[in-house]
Every structure is written in C-alpha cells, then in structure tokens.
Design an enzyme around this catalytic site. Sequence first.
Site, PDB file in Angstrom:
ATOM      1  N   GLU A   9      43.092  55.191  27.198  1.00  0.00           N
ATOM      2  CA  GLU A   9      42.153  55.255  28.270  1.00  0.00           C
ATOM      3  C   GLU A   9      41.845  56.776  28.626  1.00  0.00           C
ATOM      4  O   GLU A   9      41.816  57.264  29.812  1.00  0.00           O
ATOM      5  CB  GLU A   9      42.365  54.552  29.649  1.00  0.00           C
ATOM      6  CG  GLU A   9      42.823  52.791  29.313  1.00  0.00           C
ATOM      7  CD  GLU A   9      42.953  52.225  30.489  1.00  0.00           C
ATOM      8  OE1 GLU A   9      42.924  52.636  31.505  1.00  0.00           O
ATOM      9  OE2 GLU A   9      43.339  50.852  30.071  1.00  0.00           O
ATOM     10  N   GLU A  58      49.763  47.144  32.189  1.00  0.00           N
ATOM     11  CA  GLU A  58      50.443  47.469  33.265  1.00  0.00           C
ATOM     12  C   GLU A  58      51.400  46.371  34.017  1.00  0.00           C
ATOM     13  O   GLU A  58      51.485  46.066  35.111  1.00  0.00           O
ATOM     14  CB  GLU A  58      49.336  47.904  34.635  1.00  0.00           C
ATOM     15  CG  GLU A  58      48.392  48.800  33.634  1.00  0.00           C
ATOM     16  CD  GLU A  58      47.489  48.965  34.999  1.00  0.00           C
ATOM     17  OE1 GLU A  58      47.379  48.547  35.963  1.00  0.00           O
ATOM     18  OE2 GLU A  58      46.356  49.816  34.357  1.00  0.00           O
TER      19      GLU A  58
HETATM   20  O1  G3I Z   1      29.657  47.101  40.869  1.00  0.00           O
HETATM   21  C1  G3I Z   1      30.274  46.330  42.017  1.00  0.00           C
HETATM   22  C2  G3I Z   1      29.546  46.285  43.115  1.00  0.00           C
HETATM   23  O2  G3I Z   1      28.316  45.862  43.178  1.00  0.00           O
HETATM   24  C3  G3I Z   1      30.538  45.747  44.070  1.00  0.00           C
HETATM   25  O3  G3I Z   1      29.813  45.657  45.727  1.00  0.00           O
HETATM   26  C4  G3I Z   1      31.844  46.414  44.416  1.00  0.00           C
HETATM   27  C5  G3I Z   1      32.659  45.495  45.491  1.00  0.00           C
HETATM   28  O4  G3I Z   1      33.290  44.552  44.854  1.00  0.00           O
HETATM   29  O5  G3I Z   1      32.269  46.133  43.156  1.00  0.00           O
HETATM   30  C6  G3I Z   1      31.736  46.852  42.083  1.00  0.00           C
HETATM   31  O6  G3I Z   1      32.356  46.681  40.681  1.00  0.00           O
HETATM   32  C7  G3I Z   1      33.551  47.421  40.803  1.00  0.00           C
HETATM   33  C8  G3I Z   1      33.557  48.329  39.337  1.00  0.00           C
HETATM   34  O7  G3I Z   1      34.681  48.810  39.308  1.00  0.00           O
HETATM   35  C9  G3I Z   1      32.345  49.398  39.662  1.00  0.00           C
HETATM   36  O8  G3I Z   1      32.850  50.390  40.401  1.00  0.00           O
HETATM   37  C10 G3I Z   1      34.855  46.546  40.708  1.00  0.00           C
HETATM   38  O9  G3I Z   1      35.055  45.766  41.855  1.00  0.00           O
HETATM   39  C11 G3I Z   1      36.091  47.375  40.130  1.00  0.00           C
HETATM   40  O10 G3I Z   1      37.233  46.518  40.195  1.00  0.00           O
HETATM   41  C12 G3I Z   1      35.932  48.023  39.122  1.00  0.00           C
HETATM   42  O11 G3I Z   1      36.990  48.699  38.837  1.00  0.00           O
HETATM   43  C13 G3I Z   1      37.380  48.866  37.240  1.00  0.00           C
HETATM   44  C14 G3I Z   1      38.684  48.612  37.421  1.00  0.00           C
HETATM   45  O12 G3I Z   1      39.297  48.910  36.167  1.00  0.00           O
HETATM   46  C15 G3I Z   1      38.990  47.371  37.596  1.00  0.00           C
HETATM   47  O13 G3I Z   1      39.012  46.342  36.530  1.00  0.00           O
HETATM   48  C16 G3I Z   1      36.843  50.234  36.823  1.00  0.00           C
HETATM   49  O14 G3I Z   1      35.319  50.271  36.594  1.00  0.00           O
HETATM   50  C17 G3I Z   1      37.485  50.487  35.453  1.00  0.00           C
HETATM   51  O15 G3I Z   1      37.272  51.796  35.023  1.00  0.00           O
HETATM   52  C18 G3I Z   1      39.181  50.393  35.593  1.00  0.00           C
HETATM   53  O16 G3I Z   1      39.682  50.523  34.320  1.00  0.00           O
HETATM   54  C19 G3I Z   1      40.969  50.358  34.416  1.00  0.00           C
HETATM   55  C20 G3I Z   1      41.613  49.745  32.988  1.00  0.00           C
HETATM   56  O17 G3I Z   1      40.955  48.550  33.070  1.00  0.00           O
HETATM   57  C21 G3I Z   1      42.985  49.538  33.024  1.00  0.00           C
HETATM   58  N1  G3I Z   1      43.621  50.874  33.314  1.00  0.00           N
HETATM   59  C22 G3I Z   1      43.310  51.522  34.568  1.00  0.00           C
HETATM   60  C23 G3I Z   1      41.833  51.899  34.493  1.00  0.00           C
HETATM   61  C24 G3I Z   1      41.151  52.366  35.662  1.00  0.00           C
HETATM   62  O18 G3I Z   1      41.489  51.671  36.804  1.00  0.00           O
END
Ligand code: G3I
Length: 392
Positions: free
Chosen positions: A301, A185
Amino acid sequence: MDNNKLLTRRNTLKLCLPALVGMGTAIGANFIGELEPTLALDNPKRSSSLSGNKSLKERAAAKGIIFGSAVRYNDLTSSPGYAKLIARECGILVPEWELKWVCGDKALRPNARDFDFKPADWIADFGRKNKILLRGHTLVWHDSLPKWFEEQANAKNAELLLRTHIKTVMGHYAGKVHSWDVVNEALGWWDRRPDGLRNTPWLKFLGKDYIDLSFRLAAEADPNALLTYNEFGLDYNTPEDEAKRQAVLKLLRYLKSKGTPIHALGIQAHLSAEISTFSQQKFRKFLGEVASLGLKIMITELDVADNKLPLDLRKRDRTVARVYEDYLSAALDEKAVIMVTTWGLSDRYTWLSEFAPRKDRAAVRPLPFDRNLQPKLAWNAIARAFDRAPKR
Ligand code: G3I
C-alpha cells in the site's frame, strides 16, 4: 490469469523457497552495514535521471517484480484517461474498496446472506482484458465491517460467518487471483496482550487462532493464490515500529510452527515524507528475517504523505521522491520482495486527500502521477529503484 499460470507460480514458490531462503540470508548479510541509516530529505542536487521510456510495470517485470496499484471501481469507470494510465503502468490491481465487507458506497456484504460481486467483478474483468493480475484485499479485518455484522455477530456464529465469507468470496475468484490479504492488521501492541494481537471482533469471538483458521480456510478455497498477512507500521527506526516488527516476526514464527498455509508478509508502507528516522539497515535486517522464514514479501500500500511538508511544490515533490527511492532501494535489495503496489496511482484519487489533508488546504501529492495524470519525480524515483534492483 489462467489456471496453469497460477499453478506454476504457487509450485515455483514451494520448490524454490529453501534456495531463496539461503540466498535471502546471504544477500541480507552482505547488504547490512554498507548503507547510511537515514532517509535524505530534500536534496536538490540528487539526480532523478532515467533512461528509456518504459512503464513502471515493464521496469519492475524486467527484474521479476510485479508493480501495480490499488484501484476503485468509481474512478476507473468515471475516467477513461485514468483507466488507460492504470492499464499502461500496472501489472497487478487491488480493489481498494470492492472486496471489503463494506466500504464507501460499495457493499460486498449488504447483509448476512448476500454477496454483491458486481463492482469487484468489473475490476477483475478490466484486469483480465488488459492482462493485469488481480490481488484480493481483504478478507478478515476489524475495519469496514457492516452494521449488520456489528449487530449480529457473536461467539456462536462468528466461525460460520468467517467460513462462509472466505469460502464464497475466494471461491468466486478461485484461480483468478495472484494473492489475497487474508488477514489485515491483526497486531496492536497498544492492547498490551502478551501475543501482541489487537483486540478485534474476530479475536474476541474466536480466540487467537482465528488467524490460523482464516489461512487454512483460504488455502482450501483457492489453493493457487498466495496467502498474505498484511500489516502497517513496520518501516521506521522508532520504538513503535520496532515493536510492531518484533510482533510480526513473533506471529509469523508462531504460524509457521503451526504449519499455517501462509506464503507472504504484506508490508503496507504508508510513509510520511517529514519522518527522517528510516534506517535502511534496520529495515533490511527485518526483511531478511522475514525471508529466512521462507516467506515472500509484498509492499502492498505504498504512498508518501506530504501533508506535513512546506507548501513549496518542487521541494515537496523532491522530498517525496527521495523517500520513495530510499525506501524501495532498501526493500528491493531483498529478493524475497516480489511485488510493489502503490495505494492509488494518481494524486487525484488518493485516500490521503481526506485522511491526511494539508493544513494550508493545498492538494496533497503522495503518488507517482499528479491530478492531471502526469508523471512526477516520484515516478522517476520508483522507476530508478526498479532499474537498480537485483533481478529475481
Ligand atoms: O464515500 C463515503 C461517503 O459517501 C460517506 O458519507 C462517508 C461516511 O460514511 O464515507 C465515505 O466513504 C469512506 C471512503 O473511505 C471514502 O472516503 C468510507 O467511510 C471509509 O471507510 C473509506 O476508507 C477507506 C479505508 O481503507 C477503510 O476501508 C479508504 O478509502 C482506504 O484507502 C483505506 O485503505 C486502508 C486499507 O484497506 C488497509 N490499510 C490501511 C489503508 C488506509 O487506511
């Protein structure tokens, strides 16, 4: 995946690219103009029939395509049933969190000095034991960067941070990874730069050639892995997605002109079931243009958000399934498309539950298997797309 298989794959790629490029263009030309330009929404009469009981992995492999899914350490270790389903259906795994700098309760980079490979090693080991390939996601991104990076990274130390990260992480898995999302991205027309690049910390600290540098470092760290640029918003017949497609082509042409060691474009394909502005013709044209640059294409994805659809479950499942089948039938007609991974395999573990929930608070249903790990019409749709795809 042992070394010589990887070497074969990379060398095969090098050897057959010129031929493929020719074929890709020819196929693109024949295909364009024969298809309706829009996705069918709910159409109860459309068939979802299927023959045989082969898994998605087997149906894809029969056409020379790799099918798999994003997985999380927490889900695989907490649900043996899910682990079994993944092992049966997937020919490749991509850690959704565990190879990012930091994500969720995982931190590959807990501080500037250390690397915690344990969760990703567990996934790699699970793949090895089940003869499933591994792909890496993602080395260079503006998101999921740890607090210490935000506090400590600057123009002086950013290159060393980049070099150390790529060398250490890719070196740790050298010879064991099918492909890496090296840069994720990097484009953002909304930042109004002439080169279409997104204002990320990496761009700020290192300038536009951080992308070229990242791929060169990656090629040094693991000469066997296919190196991918991964992007979202490339799918629909909208001004935004067209702008993104043109920006991607501009970036890829620039990188190829510099001799950057890039082998594939990753198309994330986070689709939305209520959007009907999908033109198979426009999308196929774009794929043909990418293939004509001598690049492979990976759908990295894939999922279909149903949060904007009416509540009726059967209608939702039918519409989601149609989107999968129409999208994949266009994508898989391009023989440069060598891999399809969904962003999770079961609705039980989709990121969309949290990031695109339904207003009526009903469980979302974007993936091939439901929350009880049962196959849905979306599974049939993906299976049919593989069964009808031309052989690579
Ligand atoms: O589980 C923690 C929770 O304990 C905490 O309180 C909360 C606040 O910080 O965060 C929670 O974790 C989050 C996790 O998802 C579970 O929901 C992370 O902050 C959050 O960053 C994470 O988001 C992930 C996101 O990428 C950022 O890395 C998503 O799961 C994941 O599916 C998503 O995947 C991305 C690809 O890597 C790139 N392309 C887009 C795609 C969707 O956004």
